[in-house]
Scaffold this motif. Structure first.
Motif, PDB file in Angstrom:
ATOM      1  N   ARG A  65       0.833  -1.199   0.000  1.00  0.00           N
ATOM      2  CA  ARG A  65       0.000   0.000   0.000  1.00  0.00           C
ATOM      3  C   ARG A  65       0.872   1.254   0.000  1.00  0.00           C
ATOM      4  NH1 ARG A  65      -1.062   3.027   4.247  1.00  0.00           N
ATOM      5  NH2 ARG A  65      -2.715   4.559   4.024  1.00  0.00           N
ATOM      6  N   ARG A  66       1.849   1.315   0.878  1.00  0.00           N
ATOM      7  CA  ARG A  66       2.732   2.490   0.944  1.00  0.00           C
ATOM      8  C   ARG A  66       3.476   2.699  -0.368  1.00  0.00           C
ATOM      9  NH1 ARG A  66       3.937   0.266   5.959  1.00  0.00           N
ATOM     10  NH2 ARG A  66       5.977  -0.368   5.189  1.00  0.00           N
ATOM     11  N   ASP A  67       3.919   1.601  -0.989  1.00  0.00           N
ATOM     12  CA  ASP A  67       4.618   1.694  -2.264  1.00  0.00           C
ATOM     13  C   ASP A  67       3.705   2.281  -3.343  1.00  0.00           C
ATOM     14  OD1 ASP A  67       6.901   1.167  -4.049  1.00  0.00           O
ATOM     15  OD2 ASP A  67       5.603  -0.378  -4.910  1.00  0.00           O
ATOM     16  N   LEU A  68       2.465   1.835  -3.390  1.00  0.00           N
ATOM     17  CA  LEU A  68       1.505   2.369  -4.364  1.00  0.00           C
ATOM     18  C   LEU A  68       1.275   3.864  -4.135  1.00  0.00           C
ATOM     19  CD1 LEU A  68      -1.091  -0.527  -4.409  1.00  0.00           C
ATOM     20  CD2 LEU A  68       0.312   0.212  -6.336  1.00  0.00           C
ATOM     21  N   ILE A  74      -3.624   7.823  -5.246  1.00  0.00           N
ATOM     22  CA  ILE A  74      -4.334   8.564  -4.206  1.00  0.00           C
ATOM     23  C   ILE A  74      -5.280   7.604  -3.498  1.00  0.00           C
ATOM     24  CG2 ILE A  74      -5.918  10.479  -3.744  1.00  0.00           C
ATOM     25  CD1 ILE A  74      -3.161  11.335  -4.896  1.00  0.00           C
ATOM     26  N   GLU A  75      -5.249   7.622  -2.178  1.00  0.00           N
ATOM     27  CA  GLU A  75      -6.159   6.808  -1.377  1.00  0.00           C
ATOM     28  C   GLU A  75      -7.294   7.698  -0.888  1.00  0.00           C
ATOM     29  OE1 GLU A  75      -5.232   3.656   1.953  1.00  0.00           O
ATOM     30  OE2 GLU A  75      -5.069   5.680   2.765  1.00  0.00           O
ATOM     31  N   ILE A  76      -8.520   7.309  -1.202  1.00  0.00           N
ATOM     32  CA  ILE A  76      -9.687   8.073  -0.782  1.00  0.00           C
ATOM     33  C   ILE A  76     -10.291   7.396   0.448  1.00  0.00           C
ATOM     34  CG2 ILE A  76     -11.960   8.942  -1.432  1.00  0.00           C
ATOM     35  CD1 ILE A  76     -11.009   8.836  -4.351  1.00  0.00           C
ATOM     36  N   PRO A  77     -10.261   8.085   1.593  1.00  0.00           N
ATOM     37  CA  PRO A  77     -10.835   7.487   2.801  1.00  0.00           C
ATOM     38  C   PRO A  77     -12.354   7.373   2.689  1.00  0.00           C
ATOM     39  CG  PRO A  77     -10.029   9.711   3.262  1.00  0.00           C
ATOM     40  CD  PRO A  77      -9.719   9.411   1.826  1.00  0.00           C
ATOM     41  N   VAL A  78     -12.901   6.412   3.392  1.00  0.00           N
ATOM     42  CA  VAL A  78     -14.349   6.240   3.439  1.00  0.00           C
ATOM     43  C   VAL A  78     -14.871   7.139   4.555  1.00  0.00           C
ATOM     44  CG1 VAL A  78     -16.244   4.625   3.799  1.00  0.00           C
ATOM     45  CG2 VAL A  78     -14.166   3.861   2.634  1.00  0.00           C
TER      46      VAL A  78
END
Length: 132
Positions: A65-68, A74-78
């Motif tokens: 996950r950190r590598d991506l 971009i990580e979109i929080p719920v």
């Protein structure tokens, strides 16, 4: 901005040929520009697949996950708005992960997916068939 469904993220990372050439180009352009996103729910979904033995290529999910994210994903929080929208989707099947992912994409993103149920859903959602 494009929003990758969980299987599309996995296919992209594994170089899976089910990911079509047009989609490969779209992701290749979007990722370094910070225009590719994924719902935080996708990492939960990947963890569930690993735990159930349906996906074993990941030894350290958090490091992956950190590598991506370092690559520009971009990580979109719920949040509550996404959760409420996902819960109210008319005529959408009951899979909670799919509902959250669709609810996230409805914030103005184009959802990249090969999920037939999502592709055929009649709701107001911009989509790209990942097999194209």
């Amino acid at each position: 901005m494009i929003r990758l469904d969980t299987h599309v993220l996995i296919w992209h990372e594994q170089g899976d040929l089910r990911l079509g050439p047009q989609t490969r180009r779209v992701i290749a352009r979007a990722l370094p520009e910070g225009d590719a996103a994924v719902s935080a729910m996708s990492f939960w979904e990947v963890g569930m697949r690993v735990q159930k033995g349906r996906l074993d290529h990941l030894l350290d999910l958090d490091a992956w996950r950190r590598d991506l994210l370092d690559q520009g994903l971009i990580e979109i929080p719920v949040d509550g708005g996404i959760a409420a929208r996902a819960g109210l989707l008319p005529d959408m099947h009951g899979d909670p992960a799919d509902r959250i992912i669709v609810g996230t994409a409805m914030e103005g993103h184009q959802l990249v997916t090969a999920d037939g149920k999502i592709l055929s859903w009649p709701g107001p959602l911009s989509r790209l068939d990942a097999r194209d």
